[in-house]
Design an enzyme around this catalytic site. Structure first.
Site, short mmCIF file in Angstrom:
data_model
loop_
_atom_site.label_atom_id
_atom_site.label_comp_id
_atom_site.label_asym_id
_atom_site.label_seq_id
_atom_site.Cartn_x
_atom_site.Cartn_y
_atom_site.Cartn_z
N SER A 101 0.83 -1.22 0.00
CA SER A 101 0.00 0.00 0.00
C SER A 101 0.86 1.26 0.00
O SER A 101 0.48 2.25 -0.60
CB SER A 101 -0.98 -0.01 1.17
OG SER A 101 -0.31 -0.28 2.36
N GLY A 102 2.03 1.24 0.64
CA GLY A 102 2.93 2.40 0.63
C GLY A 102 2.21 3.68 1.00
O GLY A 102 2.40 4.72 0.40
N CYS A 103 1.34 3.58 1.99
CA CYS A 103 0.50 4.71 2.36
C CYS A 103 1.29 5.85 2.92
O CYS A 103 2.27 5.63 3.60
CB CYS A 103 -0.42 4.29 3.49
SG CYS A 103 -1.79 3.42 2.92
N ILE A 104 0.83 7.06 2.66
CA ILE A 104 1.40 8.14 3.44
C ILE A 104 0.25 8.77 4.17
O ILE A 104 -0.38 9.57 4.01
CB ILE A 104 2.25 9.11 2.63
CG1 ILE A 104 1.47 9.71 1.46
CG2 ILE A 104 3.48 8.40 2.13
CD1 ILE A 104 2.19 10.83 0.77
#
Lengths: 104, 410
Positions: A101-104
């Protein structure tokens, strides 16, 4: 969603181009997916792939690089050598997992 | 008496203490709040300090001003959470605090020492951060007399709080050096582990275009391994190099150490919880909210605010033995300061990326979504007042907790 034949199996891929169902995955599929992106799997690759699949089953998300390093015990530098340019995404792709997902 | 214990009196903990103190009966509930600091910082304001827009008085107030009567506030370090015994050990008087329900709101914090070389001799000399008050103040002094050169803004690890802040910093730097008449002496670069300016495609494209218009270089997929503070070079794991004269970093963010010590966190000490209800994965009387929670959405005050509203509704049902019917959708709402008196507004959730359109706000709005406007800048400036006077005190804001598609062009 699209279906492609990989290692003799009809495999479904999601909109991001990652396997839609990680249960369709097996070793032959992994080898074919790896060769797709120019990687020949060695024992060192398998250690990472196996960790990622086990972690995915427990957590429901493809692990981040930091997680593969701190929990899986593989130095980040090695990950970049094994899966060059974007190792978290590449290992997820080969391991039959969703895009991290590499969410920020 | 039932005991509700809240750890952390930051944005999330303070809002929840306020909201719950109004709805839980004082005859039945004792609410205790523990925090190690007496000072509440308006963290979104740190961004403006290096450019001389905000000063100390804009971002600092005593925590006690925001703690409702009836809530017992203890200022102490938190030593250990013992979920098996429903208690928390604090440093002050070596006390144990028993709880029936525990809310963890201990936040996430910059840890520059996690990156090799970052805190060597050059820290706070030509390597700075703006995510702490002290860091922002030190950077103000440095910028005032800086003669120009390569200014690099770099993000060390994901997730970090306030995901748009590094972009805002570099937009404001562009404006600041223009105003000083020295923009031509400054090369601006953003080195980020992300594939572009932002994760989501439409916002990523818009923000990427603005970077280009402002002549700001972006180095994407740059995952920092170490900083060579003697040669002034950032090194990535895949052996890229970015040289700098002045380095402004977003350090690795980690949750509180007590989370790790207590075995309640992930590899970054963030607490794994249900993304719709904030209930802990293992303990049915522990919740985590705000930046402390390991949620797949932004670590930001707006998320904490929307989450708190959903949580309070659910908590009242939960303590009555009913199902938690409200589902948090990951709603985030951020003003992005883009320099020269303009701003951009983005509004999104777990499933819907930031879209263009209009954001309705009764009595004040509408604001433009995903495009620059002066109105958005004023929205951002007005927000500080709303934070201190409405948001922290747990009062109603005219924005729904769940994201709305009204006004958005999909």
């Amino acid at each position: 969603m699209s279906t492609k034949e990989i290692a003799g199996k009809a495999i479904e891929f999601d909109a991001d181009g990652y396997m839609a169902d990680y249960k369709q995955w097996d070793q032959q599929v992994a080898e074919a997916l790896a060769s797709d992106i120019g990687i020949t799997l060695t024992d060192a690759h398998w250690k990472v792939i196996n960790f990622c699949r086990t972690d995915y089953e427990a957590q429901g998300d493809a692990p981040t690089l930091r997680r593969i390093t701190t929990v899986g015990g593989v130095p980040t530098k090695d990950l970049y050598q094994l899966f060059p340019k974007g190792p978290a995404k590449k290992v997820a792709y080969v391991a039959g997992l969703k895009k991290p997902s590499g969410c920020i | 008496m039932k005991k509700l214990l809240i750890l952390g009196a930051g944005t999330a903990g303070t809002m929840i203490a306020n909201k719950l103190s109004h709805v839980l009966s004082r005859d039945e509930w004792k609410i205790t709040l523990v925090d190690q600091n007496e000072t509440h910082y308006y963290q979104p304001g740190f961004l403006f300090i290096p450019f001389g827009i905000y000063g100390e008085n804009d971002v600092i107030k005593p925590k006690r001003d925001f703690i409702p009567s009836g809530v017992d506030m203890i200022v102490s370090e938190i030593e250990l959470i013992e979920p098996e015994h429903n208690r928390v050990r604090i440093a002050k008087d070596n006390r144990h605090l028993q709880y029936d329900y525990l809310i963890i709101a201990t936040g996430t914090h910059p840890r520059p020492e996690e990156t090799p070389g970052l805190t060597d001799a050059s820290w706070r000399k030509n390597i700075h951060d703006f995510y702490t008050f002290d860091g922002a103040v030190a950077l103000t002094k440095h910028l005032r007399t800086w003669q120009g050169g390569k200014l690099v803004v770099s993000i060390m690890e994901l997730p970090y709080k306030c995901p748009v802040a590094p972009l805002e910093f570099i937009f404001l730097a562009d404006w600041y050096f223009h105003e000083k008449g020295m923009r031509d002496k400054v090369e601006l670069t953003l080195a980020t582990p992300l594939p572009g300016a932002f994760t989501k495609p439409r916002a990523g494209q818009l923000l990427g275009n603005i970077l280009e218009e402002k002549n700001i270089k972006i180095v994407p997929e740059f995952y920092t391994e170490r900083v060579d503070s003697e040669q002034n070079v950032l090194h990535s794991y895949d052996e890229q190099e970015v040289p700098y004269d002045l380095l402004v970093v977003v350090p690795v963010n980690k949750g509180a150490d007590v989370i790790g010590r207590s075995g309640l966190g992930d590899e970054l000490n963030h607490v794994p919880v249900d993304k719709h209800t904030f209930l802990h994965a293992e303990y049915d009387n522990i919740f985590a909210l705000g930046d402390a929670a390991g949620l797949p959405t932004s670590k930001a005050g707006s998320v904490a605010h929307f989450a708190a509203e959903v949580f309070v509704e659910n908590f009242l049902r939960y303590i009555d033995g009913q199902e938690m019917t409200e589902q948090f959708d990951g709603h985030a709402n951020c003003f992005i300061e883009s320099g020269f008196g303009k701003g951009i507004l983005i509004d999104f959730n777990y499933d819907v990326e930031p879209l263009p359109g209009k954001f309705p706000l009764p009595g004040i709005g509408p604001f433009s979504l995903l495009q620059e406007s002066e109105m958005n800048h004023w929205g951002k400036m007005m927000f500080r007042w709303m934070y201190w006077n409405i948001l922290l005190k747990g009062k109603e804001m005219p924005i729904t907790a769940q994201m709305s598609m009204a006004g958005k062009w999909s």
